[in-house]
Design a protein around this motif. Sequence first.
Motif, PDB file in Angstrom:
ATOM      1  N   GLY A 116       2.081  35.736 -18.212  1.00 51.66           N
ATOM      2  CA  GLY A 116       0.944  35.708 -19.123  1.00 51.66           C
ATOM      3  C   GLY A 116      -0.178  34.839 -18.606  1.00 51.66           C
ATOM      4  N   ALA A 117       0.169  33.669 -18.060  1.00 50.25           N
ATOM      5  CA  ALA A 117      -0.858  32.787 -17.512  1.00 50.25           C
ATOM      6  C   ALA A 117      -1.549  33.434 -16.317  1.00 50.25           C
ATOM      7  CB  ALA A 117      -0.236  31.453 -17.110  1.00 50.25           C
ATOM      8  N   SER A 118      -0.781  34.102 -15.470  1.00 52.03           N
ATOM      9  CA  SER A 118      -1.365  34.782 -14.316  1.00 52.03           C
ATOM     10  C   SER A 118      -2.301  35.898 -14.745  1.00 52.03           C
ATOM     11  CB  SER A 118      -0.255  35.352 -13.426  1.00 52.03           C
ATOM     12  OG  SER A 118       0.552  34.324 -12.897  1.00 52.03           O
ATOM     13  N   LEU A 119      -1.906  36.656 -15.780  1.00 55.31           N
ATOM     14  CA  LEU A 119      -2.768  37.730 -16.276  1.00 55.31           C
ATOM     15  C   LEU A 119      -4.096  37.166 -16.769  1.00 55.31           C
ATOM     16  CD1 LEU A 119      -3.379  40.614 -17.170  1.00 55.31           C
ATOM     17  CD2 LEU A 119      -2.119  40.157 -19.286  1.00 55.31           C
ATOM     18  N   GLY A 120      -4.058  36.092 -17.550  1.00 58.09           N
ATOM     19  CA  GLY A 120      -5.302  35.507 -18.041  1.00 58.09           C
ATOM     20  C   GLY A 120      -6.189  35.010 -16.920  1.00 58.09           C
ATOM     21  N   ALA A 121      -5.590  34.350 -15.927  1.00 63.52           N
ATOM     22  CA  ALA A 121      -6.383  33.813 -14.821  1.00 63.52           C
ATOM     23  C   ALA A 121      -6.975  34.927 -13.961  1.00 63.52           C
ATOM     24  CB  ALA A 121      -5.517  32.889 -13.972  1.00 63.52           C
ATOM     25  N   VAL A 122      -6.181  35.955 -13.660  1.00 59.47           N
ATOM     26  CA  VAL A 122      -6.683  37.066 -12.853  1.00 59.47           C
ATOM     27  C   VAL A 122      -7.783  37.818 -13.598  1.00 59.47           C
ATOM     28  CG1 VAL A 122      -6.060  39.295 -11.837  1.00 59.47           C
ATOM     29  CG2 VAL A 122      -4.585  37.324 -11.487  1.00 59.47           C
ATOM     30  N   ALA A 123      -7.632  37.966 -14.916  1.00 54.62           N
ATOM     31  CA  ALA A 123      -8.691  38.603 -15.701  1.00 54.62           C
ATOM     32  C   ALA A 123      -9.994  37.810 -15.605  1.00 54.62           C
ATOM     33  CB  ALA A 123      -8.251  38.726 -17.159  1.00 54.62           C
ATOM     34  N   ALA A 124      -9.887  36.485 -15.634  1.00 58.78           N
ATOM     35  CA  ALA A 124     -11.086  35.652 -15.513  1.00 58.78           C
ATOM     36  C   ALA A 124     -11.721  35.800 -14.139  1.00 58.78           C
ATOM     37  CB  ALA A 124     -10.732  34.190 -15.772  1.00 58.78           C
ATOM     38  N   ILE A 125     -10.883  35.899 -13.094  1.00 57.89           N
ATOM     39  CA  ILE A 125     -11.410  36.019 -11.734  1.00 57.89           C
ATOM     40  C   ILE A 125     -12.048  37.387 -11.513  1.00 57.89           C
ATOM     41  CG2 ILE A 125     -10.782  36.094  -9.290  1.00 57.89           C
ATOM     42  CD1 ILE A 125      -8.545  34.093  -9.935  1.00 57.89           C
ATOM     43  N   VAL A 126     -11.334  38.447 -11.870  1.00 62.14           N
ATOM     44  CA  VAL A 126     -11.787  39.804 -11.560  1.00 62.14           C
ATOM     45  C   VAL A 126     -12.902  40.262 -12.495  1.00 62.14           C
ATOM     46  CG1 VAL A 126     -11.079  42.226 -11.419  1.00 62.14           C
ATOM     47  CG2 VAL A 126      -9.564  40.425 -10.554  1.00 62.14           C
ATOM     48  N   LEU A 127     -12.712  40.096 -13.800  1.00 63.67           N
ATOM     49  CA  LEU A 127     -13.698  40.584 -14.761  1.00 63.67           C
ATOM     50  C   LEU A 127     -14.826  39.596 -14.992  1.00 63.67           C
ATOM     51  CD1 LEU A 127     -11.294  42.144 -17.417  1.00 63.67           C
ATOM     52  CD2 LEU A 127     -12.328  43.215 -15.408  1.00 63.67           C
ATOM     53  N   GLY A 128     -14.557  38.327 -14.697  1.00 65.07           N
ATOM     54  CA  GLY A 128     -15.598  37.326 -14.925  1.00 65.07           C
ATOM     55  C   GLY A 128     -16.246  36.827 -13.667  1.00 65.07           C
ATOM     56  N   ALA A 129     -15.982  37.505 -12.552  1.00 63.49           N
ATOM     57  CA  ALA A 129     -16.598  37.176 -11.261  1.00 63.49           C
ATOM     58  C   ALA A 129     -16.215  35.791 -10.771  1.00 63.49           C
ATOM     59  CB  ALA A 129     -18.125  37.293 -11.334  1.00 63.49           C
ATOM     60  N   GLY A 130     -15.138  35.206 -11.370  1.00 58.66           N
ATOM     61  CA  GLY A 130     -14.607  33.946 -10.868  1.00 58.66           C
ATOM     62  C   GLY A 130     -15.434  32.731 -11.177  1.00 58.66           C
ATOM     63  N   THR A 131     -16.474  32.869 -12.035  1.00 60.05           N
ATOM     64  CA  THR A 131     -17.318  31.702 -12.334  1.00 60.05           C
ATOM     65  C   THR A 131     -17.131  31.286 -13.771  1.00 60.05           C
ATOM     66  OG1 THR A 131     -19.133  33.240 -12.762  1.00 60.05           O
ATOM     67  CG2 THR A 131     -19.022  32.265 -10.572  1.00 60.05           C
ATOM     68  N   GLY A 132     -17.888  31.919 -14.671  1.00 64.44           N
ATOM     69  CA  GLY A 132     -17.753  31.575 -16.072  1.00 64.44           C
ATOM     70  C   GLY A 132     -16.486  32.112 -16.673  1.00 64.44           C
ATOM     71  N   GLY A 133     -15.929  33.148 -16.027  1.00 63.12           N
ATOM     72  CA  GLY A 133     -14.694  33.706 -16.522  1.00 63.12           C
ATOM     73  C   GLY A 133     -14.948  34.802 -17.534  1.00 63.12           C
ATOM     74  N   LEU A 134     -13.879  35.413 -17.964  1.00 66.65           N
ATOM     75  CA  LEU A 134     -13.935  36.511 -18.918  1.00 66.65           C
ATOM     76  C   LEU A 134     -14.446  36.021 -20.264  1.00 66.65           C
ATOM     77  CD1 LEU A 134     -13.209  39.468 -19.581  1.00 66.65           C
ATOM     78  CD2 LEU A 134     -10.922  38.659 -20.201  1.00 66.65           C
ATOM     79  N   LEU A 135     -15.493  36.700 -20.773  1.00 70.40           N
ATOM     80  CA  LEU A 135     -16.066  36.371 -22.077  1.00 70.40           C
ATOM     81  C   LEU A 135     -16.490  34.901 -22.153  1.00 70.40           C
ATOM     82  CD1 LEU A 135     -13.571  38.278 -24.390  1.00 70.40           C
ATOM     83  CD2 LEU A 135     -15.774  39.087 -23.513  1.00 70.40           C
ATOM     84  N   GLY A 136     -16.914  34.356 -20.992  1.00 67.83           N
ATOM     85  CA  GLY A 136     -17.374  32.979 -20.987  1.00 67.83           C
ATOM     86  C   GLY A 136     -16.254  31.957 -20.865  1.00 67.83           C
ATOM     87  N   LEU A 137     -15.023  32.395 -20.745  1.00 70.07           N
ATOM     88  CA  LEU A 137     -13.914  31.465 -20.637  1.00 70.07           C
ATOM     89  C   LEU A 137     -13.771  30.985 -19.198  1.00 70.07           C
ATOM     90  CD1 LEU A 137     -11.199  33.305 -22.760  1.00 70.07           C
ATOM     91  CD2 LEU A 137     -12.708  31.464 -23.486  1.00 70.07           C
ATOM     92  N   GLY A 138     -13.409  29.747 -19.010  1.00 71.62           N
ATOM     93  CA  GLY A 138     -13.098  29.251 -17.698  1.00 71.62           C
ATOM     94  C   GLY A 138     -11.716  29.689 -17.275  1.00 71.62           C
ATOM     95  N   LEU A 139     -11.392  29.424 -16.001  1.00 74.95           N
ATOM     96  CA  LEU A 139     -10.109  29.851 -15.466  1.00 74.95           C
ATOM     97  C   LEU A 139      -8.956  29.192 -16.206  1.00 74.95           C
ATOM     98  CD1 LEU A 139      -8.981  31.651 -13.194  1.00 74.95           C
ATOM     99  CD2 LEU A 139      -8.883  29.611 -11.758  1.00 74.95           C
ATOM    100  N   SER A 140      -9.078  27.890 -16.459  1.00 76.51           N
ATOM    101  CA  SER A 140      -8.002  27.182 -17.154  1.00 76.51           C
ATOM    102  C   SER A 140      -7.808  27.719 -18.563  1.00 76.51           C
ATOM    103  CB  SER A 140      -8.317  25.679 -17.212  1.00 76.51           C
ATOM    104  OG  SER A 140      -8.395  25.125 -15.929  1.00 76.51           O
ATOM    105  N   THR A 141      -8.915  27.957 -19.260  1.00 76.51           N
ATOM    106  CA  THR A 141      -8.820  28.465 -20.623  1.00 76.51           C
ATOM    107  C   THR A 141      -8.205  29.856 -20.648  1.00 76.51           C
ATOM    108  OG1 THR A 141     -10.807  27.209 -21.173  1.00 76.51           O
ATOM    109  CG2 THR A 141     -10.118  28.888 -22.739  1.00 76.51           C
ATOM    110  N   ALA A 142      -8.594  30.699 -19.691  1.00 77.94           N
ATOM    111  CA  ALA A 142      -8.061  32.058 -19.636  1.00 77.94           C
ATOM    112  C   ALA A 142      -6.563  32.045 -19.335  1.00 77.94           C
ATOM    113  CB  ALA A 142      -8.803  32.869 -18.581  1.00 77.94           C
ATOM    114  N   ALA A 143      -6.134  31.194 -18.398  1.00 76.07           N
ATOM    115  CA  ALA A 143      -4.710  31.103 -18.087  1.00 76.07           C
ATOM    116  C   ALA A 143      -3.921  30.587 -19.285  1.00 76.07           C
ATOM    117  CB  ALA A 143      -4.491  30.192 -16.881  1.00 76.07           C
ATOM    118  N   PHE A 144      -4.477  29.596 -19.971  1.00 80.61           N
ATOM    119  CA  PHE A 144      -3.810  29.071 -21.154  1.00 80.61           C
ATOM    120  C   PHE A 144      -3.717  30.137 -22.238  1.00 80.61           C
ATOM    121  CE2 PHE A 144      -4.385  26.698 -25.265  1.00 80.61           C
ATOM    122  CZ  PHE A 144      -3.075  26.256 -25.342  1.00 80.61           C
TER     123      PHE A 144
END
Length: 354
Positions: A116-144
Amino acid sequence: MAALTAAAGGRERGAGVRAGWAGAVLGAALLAALVASVCLGSSGVPLGEVWSAVSRGLRGARPAPGTHDLIVWQLRVPRALLAAVVGAGLGLVGTAVQALVRNPLADPYLLGISSGASLGAVAAIVLGAGTGGLLGLGLSTAAFAGALLSFALVWTLARRGGGFSPLRLVLAGVGIGQFLSGFTHYLVLRAGDEQQTHGVLFWLMGSLGGAQWATLAVPAAAVVLGLLVLLGRARALDAMLLGDETAAGLGVEVTRLRRELFVVTSVLTGVLVSVSGAIGFVGLMVPHVCRMVVGGAHRRLLPVAALFGAVLLVVVDLVARTALPDQELPVGVVTALIGAPTLLYLLDRRLERG
């Protein structure tokens, strides 16, 4: 009866002495591993320059022109410290999960939390271009968030029908973990370019290459808080190993404790995965080895597991950085190559002793 009590007291004192010696040895080993990790690397830095850079960094001085301050203080030191923090956290998570399911060979992957943590982090990287993350979430927040999603799904399935058992928890975790891993692989295929795909795959196999001073505070705080919370429940964890009915008879609220353990392991796993990727095997092997040395009492086991995990991952990261001349290996590959034969050997010895 007096003889039995005296024998039990003797065993307890012996285990305490072994835990003290193990802590001292592991503390010295961790210091040595950190020094080696800072001094060694693909770029040759004279030892005198290493100590000068560290001294200037500790004083908060500006990097001196023409020195190796950038390599040593901005790259190697935070990476070595992050390796120690992540290793300690994985040791704690593995110990807690093994108590949760009463299985000395369990780890966070078994319960689907890492997936689950990997899915959230990868979603932030791929869909969020690795910066702000998915829907404005950071990598840590997305993984959590991914870890909590996995936690909610596994917990709901494990509690379905009103009952609860470690076997049901494990089966739910394995199923949800595979399900979420499928989504992760799909997102990897959706990566925008080949370089991004390679970066995501490398991160999924575990990497500490993105370590920065700014990324140290959150995982360090999470590991320290996790250790304190688990130490506060050390006696309850010991009781859980005797079975739910026995633990309840000793005054432990088993369902509440299991929920708390699940939340703690989810939070820690989400934070660790967000800064290091998915590093397997550490949470599986570390508690198992430490239990052979200091016994199963969690008051002793938890600190020793944290120290051993820190030492192990600092050494593994050093090997990953220096094993090949012009290429860095994923940390997870090294942990599997080193850890799997080691664990099989330990298991074989344990079976021989009966």
